[in-house]
Design a protein around this motif. Structure first.
Motif, mmCIF file in Angstrom:
data_model
loop_
_atom_site.group_PDB
_atom_site.id
_atom_site.type_symbol
_atom_site.label_atom_id
_atom_site.label_comp_id
_atom_site.label_asym_id
_atom_site.label_seq_id
_atom_site.Cartn_x
_atom_site.Cartn_y
_atom_site.Cartn_z
ATOM 1 N N GLY A 134 1.306 -1.218 0.299
ATOM 2 C CA GLY A 134 -0.032 -0.020 -0.283
ATOM 3 C C GLY A 134 0.909 1.088 -0.438
ATOM 4 N N VAL A 135 2.290 1.333 0.111
ATOM 5 C CA VAL A 135 2.995 2.410 -0.294
ATOM 6 C C VAL A 135 3.381 2.401 -1.865
ATOM 7 N N LYS A 136 2.357 4.065 -1.730
ATOM 8 C CA LYS A 136 3.179 4.952 -3.477
ATOM 9 C C LYS A 136 4.715 4.480 -3.646
ATOM 10 N N VAL A 137 4.492 4.208 -5.130
ATOM 11 C CA VAL A 137 6.285 4.566 -5.218
ATOM 12 C C VAL A 137 6.667 5.247 -6.778
ATOM 13 N N TYR A 138 7.322 6.112 -6.377
ATOM 14 C CA TYR A 138 7.561 7.170 -7.888
ATOM 15 C C TYR A 138 8.966 7.114 -8.488
ATOM 16 N N ARG A 139 9.742 7.272 -9.561
ATOM 17 C CA ARG A 139 10.873 6.716 -9.685
ATOM 18 C C ARG A 139 11.693 8.253 -10.418
ATOM 19 N N HIS A 140 12.118 8.324 -9.972
ATOM 20 C CA HIS A 140 13.273 10.046 -10.895
ATOM 21 C C HIS A 140 14.808 8.851 -11.163
ATOM 22 N N TYR A 141 15.143 9.943 -12.496
ATOM 23 C CA TYR A 141 15.626 9.271 -13.293
ATOM 24 C C TYR A 141 17.042 9.729 -13.938
ATOM 25 N N SER A 142 18.307 9.002 -13.893
ATOM 26 C CA SER A 142 19.240 9.742 -14.274
ATOM 27 C C SER A 142 19.440 11.242 -15.244
ATOM 28 N N ILE A 143 19.863 12.241 -15.033
ATOM 29 C CA ILE A 143 20.262 13.052 -15.859
ATOM 30 C C ILE A 143 21.986 13.534 -16.501
ATOM 31 N N GLU A 144 21.995 12.929 -17.582
ATOM 32 C CA GLU A 144 22.471 13.146 -18.392
ATOM 33 C C GLU A 144 23.441 14.502 -17.922
ATOM 34 N N GLY A 145 24.541 14.670 -17.396
ATOM 35 C CA GLY A 145 24.836 15.977 -17.347
ATOM 36 C C GLY A 145 25.287 16.786 -16.084
ATOM 37 N N TYR A 146 24.599 15.561 -14.573
ATOM 38 C CA TYR A 146 24.521 16.111 -13.865
ATOM 39 C C TYR A 146 25.736 16.317 -12.933
ATOM 40 N N PRO A 147 26.291 17.062 -12.344
ATOM 41 C CA PRO A 147 25.021 17.913 -11.726
ATOM 42 C C PRO A 147 25.392 19.851 -12.480
ATOM 43 N N SER A 148 26.640 19.375 -13.145
ATOM 44 C CA SER A 148 27.291 20.238 -14.147
ATOM 45 C C SER A 148 26.076 21.463 -15.144
ATOM 46 N N ASP A 149 25.540 20.497 -15.617
ATOM 47 C CA ASP A 149 24.903 20.739 -17.241
ATOM 48 C C ASP A 149 22.737 22.028 -16.282
ATOM 49 N N ILE A 150 22.958 22.670 -15.909
ATOM 50 C CA ILE A 150 21.917 23.216 -15.270
ATOM 51 C C ILE A 150 20.862 23.363 -16.129
ATOM 52 N N SER A 151 21.181 24.270 -17.191
ATOM 53 C CA SER A 151 20.382 24.135 -18.106
ATOM 54 C C SER A 151 19.313 23.062 -18.780
ATOM 55 N N LYS A 152 20.014 21.489 -18.540
ATOM 56 C CA LYS A 152 19.681 20.088 -18.922
ATOM 57 C C LYS A 152 18.918 19.857 -18.026
ATOM 58 N N ILE A 153 19.454 20.408 -17.028
ATOM 59 C CA ILE A 153 18.829 19.343 -15.723
ATOM 60 C C ILE A 153 17.673 20.577 -15.091
ATOM 61 N N VAL A 154 17.506 21.003 -14.884
ATOM 62 C CA VAL A 154 16.617 22.314 -14.622
ATOM 63 C C VAL A 154 15.736 22.609 -15.747
ATOM 64 N N SER A 155 15.392 21.325 -16.121
ATOM 65 C CA SER A 155 14.332 21.062 -17.567
ATOM 66 C C SER A 155 12.983 20.214 -18.044
ATOM 67 N N ASP A 156 12.482 20.407 -18.874
ATOM 68 C CA ASP A 156 11.366 19.071 -19.508
ATOM 69 C C ASP A 156 12.765 17.868 -19.405
ATOM 70 N N ASP A 157 13.605 18.020 -19.883
ATOM 71 C CA ASP A 157 14.329 17.234 -20.344
ATOM 72 C C ASP A 157 14.792 16.304 -19.071
ATOM 73 N N GLY A 158 15.095 17.061 -17.875
ATOM 74 C CA GLY A 158 16.058 16.955 -17.219
ATOM 75 C C GLY A 158 14.573 16.243 -16.024
ATOM 76 N N TYR A 159 14.534 17.475 -14.325
ATOM 77 C CA TYR A 159 13.885 17.209 -13.534
ATOM 78 C C TYR A 159 12.863 16.855 -14.308
ATOM 79 N N GLY A 160 11.677 17.526 -15.369
ATOM 80 C CA GLY A 160 10.548 17.680 -15.966
ATOM 81 C C GLY A 160 10.180 15.814 -16.081
ATOM 82 N N LYS A 161 11.500 14.582 -16.256
ATOM 83 C CA LYS A 161 11.204 14.026 -16.680
ATOM 84 C C LYS A 161 10.817 12.968 -15.398
#
Length: 487
Positions: A134-161
């Protein structure tokens, strides 16, 4: 006698008030990266005498109607069956254990997020197991360029996925079974999603150590370095705080190194960063609750010595390299202590030299030193326990607590049926035998009643102990060190 150096009630009060202020600062919702242990923070209780191991829990219970807990676990740690060293269980099992523990005391656990998810089959199986509970589970993914590529990370292709973790309360505690689980990334990912939805939310850190408003080389902060010697954490003066405010504060290298990246992410998500330094991000009030600095310094110095002996034993077992031991030796020098300052070491080694066999020594709450030696019936740890309990109960040393009628069948079982060469009783077997005798013997019963007084006592063994004996001492709350020698 242990001298209290920390005001626990003041800490709980100040800490809860400060967290509520931080929630208000961000408009009513805060993601709090929660480091350390909630239920059993024994490191903090050892170096800050008076700090209760469940202090953080009690603080959260004052806010429990506003608190929601999210567990982060790295999917790679599930795949590798990573162990929590102090408990000997895997991270995934510890998450299930902690969920039950949190819920049993009335804290609301909303969900679990698997970070660094890459389709690992073991992680998918863990998700199914949690969902069956009965526990909800979510998935967070590896982001290419983490943590230096800020534009990629803070975007729909980064955190947005990443999956958006649905939460319902104003204080979201993001915690984990151990380091490297992705707590900070989870918090920042949630800020991205919240602000895309027009929801005001903020981020802060809650780490007890290092304590930011005591000196860099204070033994309490050095003891934190000792506790994390294998992780290469180093306490540092926070240069960002010094530049912004002209005040010297203490943080640790990883937070200082990552701060420019976190600031850039917060600016991109929120428009501007609310923090000028890593110290600003923290909400820890522990430094304001030290009431006897000398007592705290002494307790922390003893912890550094204990960590040094633990490292020596781990090196002997092949678990760590020499570099960790060398770092702890340097920390002892900085704290101006050496192994001779641990009072139970000399009596244990003297007893071993006198008897020509393994021995152990314990310091009782009133400062009395008792020892235990190896005999035909008992190992040194078992003898030490019985001698300590007799002393605490005020019984003469000559009194026999466990009758031969109890000992002989146990030894017969061990050697003739279970294949043990050593007939001597381990500490767990000794305590079971003592509890059986307590049913009909007043002296044994009186000794059993003293067991709780062993918590916080210091013990040193002249040899490495068995896993069984180590576990018993840990459960009794005894602070154990050993010489890095096999029997």
């Amino acid at each position: 006698m242990i001298t209290i150096g920390f005001d626990n009630d003041k800490y709980i009060r100040m800490q809860s008030e400060h967290i509520m202020e931080r929630i208000s600062q961000f408009g009513g919702k805060l993601y709090l990266e929660f480091g350390g242990k909630l239920f059993d923070d024994f490191h903090a209780s050892r170096v800050l005498p008076g700090f209760q191991p469940d202090s953080k829990l009690r603080m959260l219970l004052k806010l429990k109607d506003r608190v929601e807990v999210v567990f982060a676990i790295n999917a790679s740690d599930i795949e590798k069956n990573k162990l929590r060293g102090d408990l000997g269980i895997t991270y995934d099992l510890d998450v299930i254990r902690l969920i039950d523990c949190y819920r049993s005391v009335g804290l609301y656990v909303g969900s679990v997020v698997m970070t660094q998810f890459r389709g690992q089959p073991t992680a998918e199986a863990f998700q199914k197991r949690l969902e069956s509970l009965g526990v909800k589970v979510y998935r967070h993914y590896s982001i290419e360029g983490y943590p230096s590529d800020i534009s990629k990370i803070v975007s729909d292709d980064g955190y947005g996925k990443n999956d958006y973790i649905e939460t319902t309360r104003e204080l979201i505690i993001v915690t984990a079974p151990g380091p490297g689980s992705g707590k900070m990334a989870t918090c920042l990912s949630q800020l991205y999603h919240e602000h895309k939805r027009g929801i005001m939310a903020g981020y802060a850190k809650f780490e007890t150590f290092p304590i930011w408003n005591i000196p860099l080389k204070h033994p309490v902060n050095l003891a934190y370095e000792a506790a994390t010697a294998d992780l290469n954490d180093v306490n540092m003066i926070d240069p960002f705080h010094l530049e912004a405010y002209g005040k010297t504060t203490v943080n640790y290298n990883r937070d200082i190194e990552i701060f420019p990246v976190v600031t850039a992410m917060l600016e991109k998500i929120l428009g501007e960063s609310p923090y000028k330094s890593p110290t600003d991000m923290g909400v820890n009030m522990a430094g304001n609750c030290i009431i006897d600095d000398d007592a705290v310094k002494e307790a922390a110095c003893q912890e550094i010595i204990r960590r040094y002996y633990t490292a020596l034993c781990d090196q002997r077992k092949g678990l760590i390299g020499e570099d960790t031991v060398v770092k702890l030796e340097l920390l002892m020098k900085q704290a101006k202590v050496n192994p001779h300052d641990r009072i139970v070491i000399a009596p244990a080694l003297q007893k071993a030299a006198l008897t020509g066999a393994p021995a152990a020594a314990m310091q009782l709450p009133d400062g009395t030193i008792v020892t235990g030696k190896t005999s035909d019936l008992l190992g040194a740890s078992s003898a030490l326990l019985l001698n300590a309990l007799k002393t605490l109960a005020g019984l003469d040393d000559s009194i026999r607590l466990i009758s031969p009628e109890i000992l002989e069948p146990i030894q017969h079982l061990k050697t003739d049926h279970l294949g043990n060469r050593n007939p001597r009783l381990h500490t767990d077997e000794t305590l079971i035998a003592l509890s059986i005798c307590a049913a009909s013997d007043a002296n044994a019963e009186q000794c059993m009643e003293q067991l709780s007084k062993l918590r916080g006592c210091e013990v040193h063994s002249s040899v490495l102990l068995s896993t069984v004996d180590e576990r018993v001492f840990r459960r009794l709350g005894v602070n154990l060190t050993c010489e890095p020698l096999y029997q």
